[in-house]
Design an enzyme around this catalytic site. Structure first.
Site, PDB file in Angstrom:
ATOM      1  N   HIS A  96      27.216  24.389 -35.284  1.00 26.19           N
ATOM      2  CA  HIS A  96      26.330  25.517 -35.285  1.00 26.19           C
ATOM      3  C   HIS A  96      26.406  26.066 -36.665  1.00 26.19           C
ATOM      4  CE1 HIS A  96      24.008  29.414 -34.612  1.00 26.19           C
ATOM      5  NE2 HIS A  96      23.633  28.625 -33.619  1.00 26.19           N
ATOM      6  N   GLU A 145      18.137  23.456 -36.763  1.00 28.93           N
ATOM      7  CA  GLU A 145      18.026  24.972 -36.747  1.00 28.93           C
ATOM      8  C   GLU A 145      17.908  25.265 -38.207  1.00 28.93           C
ATOM      9  OE1 GLU A 145      19.377  26.684 -33.022  1.00 28.93           O
ATOM     10  OE2 GLU A 145      21.289  26.534 -34.270  1.00 28.93           O
ATOM     11  N   GLY A 151      17.750  34.057 -35.174  1.00 25.54           N
ATOM     12  CA  GLY A 151      17.970  35.297 -34.995  1.00 25.54           C
ATOM     13  C   GLY A 151      17.100  36.078 -35.715  1.00 25.54           C
ATOM     14  N   SER A 181      14.606  31.277 -33.289  1.00 25.96           N
ATOM     15  CA  SER A 181      13.622  32.279 -32.677  1.00 25.96           C
ATOM     16  C   SER A 181      12.583  31.640 -31.740  1.00 25.96           C
ATOM     17  CB  SER A 181      12.792  33.047 -34.136  1.00 25.96           C
ATOM     18  OG  SER A 181      13.934  33.698 -34.787  1.00 25.96           O
TER      19      SER A 181
END
Ligand code: PGA
Length: 220
Positions: A96, A145, A151, A181
């Protein structure tokens, strides 16, 4: 691969056990009616109790960890080895961007994590910031991502996410999901059969009602 679409709740460093337990009471029955696969990724300390709760309720929801150690079991204070959680989780988020940024994770160490996960029978969900990010050997599920969308309330466009997914899928037989998001309002625009196979959800997974909205609209 399990049933698609794949919808993953990345709860990050949020929720006490009591919070998580009530979250599961709301999401568990919804996961049972969901056509695809729902994966919940809580913090390590709750995995064992969550596994027991899911089993006793008979819910379809799957468990994932948010990371795992690059080391196998041994003298590594503070670490959690793949072999320790292998009977609790089916998935592990690996690489991540928050871990790449804050914990200096690089390709070499991510490859070790993926190898340890696979060795323990855990399916890695490997996060990439774009089609150019190296996908390490053994990975089957890729989460695209883009950093600017995590976020921030600002998503990539579905078209660009589909392009990145297409580029990844041309490199091999990958399941590709999008994260950044994702909400109940936009999820339906991203998921597309054989093009984009699911979503990884942070902020909007925390409130069960928001996450239920995502499950209601996450279909082909
Ligand atoms: P977000 O997080 O949904 O809050 O953007 C996604 C993620 O970090 O996986």
């Amino acid at each position: 691969m399990n049933d698609l679409p794949l919808v993953i709740a990345n709860l990050k460093a949020n929720k006490t056990w009591d919070d998580l337990s009530s979250w599961m009471n709301e999401i568990g029955p919804k996961a049972d009616n969901f056509v695809g696969t729902v994966v919940m990724c809580p913090s390590y300390p709750f995995l064992a109790a969550a596994a027991v709760k899911i089993k006793s309720a008979g819910w379809k929801i799957k468990l994932g960890s948010q990371d795992l150690s690059k080391f196998e079991q041994g003298a590594y204070t503070g670490e959690v080895a793949a072999g320790q959680i292998a009977d609790l989780v089916d998935y592990a988020i690996i690489g991540h961007s928050e871990r790449r940024q804050n914990f200096g994770e690089d390709d070499y160490n991510l490859a070790r994590k993926v190898q340890n996960a696979k060795g323990a029978g855990i399916e890695p969900i490997f996060c990439v910031g774009g089609a150019e990010t190296i996908i390490v050997e053994g990975v089957e599920i890729v989460a695209y991502e883009p950093i600017f969308a995590i976020g921030t309330g600002k998503t990539d466009t579905p078209e660009n996410a589909w392009n990145v997914s297409g580029e990844v899928k041309r490199k091999g037989r990958f399941t590709v999901i999008y994260g950044g998001s994702v909400s109940g309002e936009n999820v339906g625009a991203f998921i597309k059969k054989d093009v984009l196979d699911g979503v990884l959800v942070g902020t909007n997974s925390l409130d069960p009602q928001n996450f239920i909205k995502i499950l209601n609209s996450a279909n082909y």
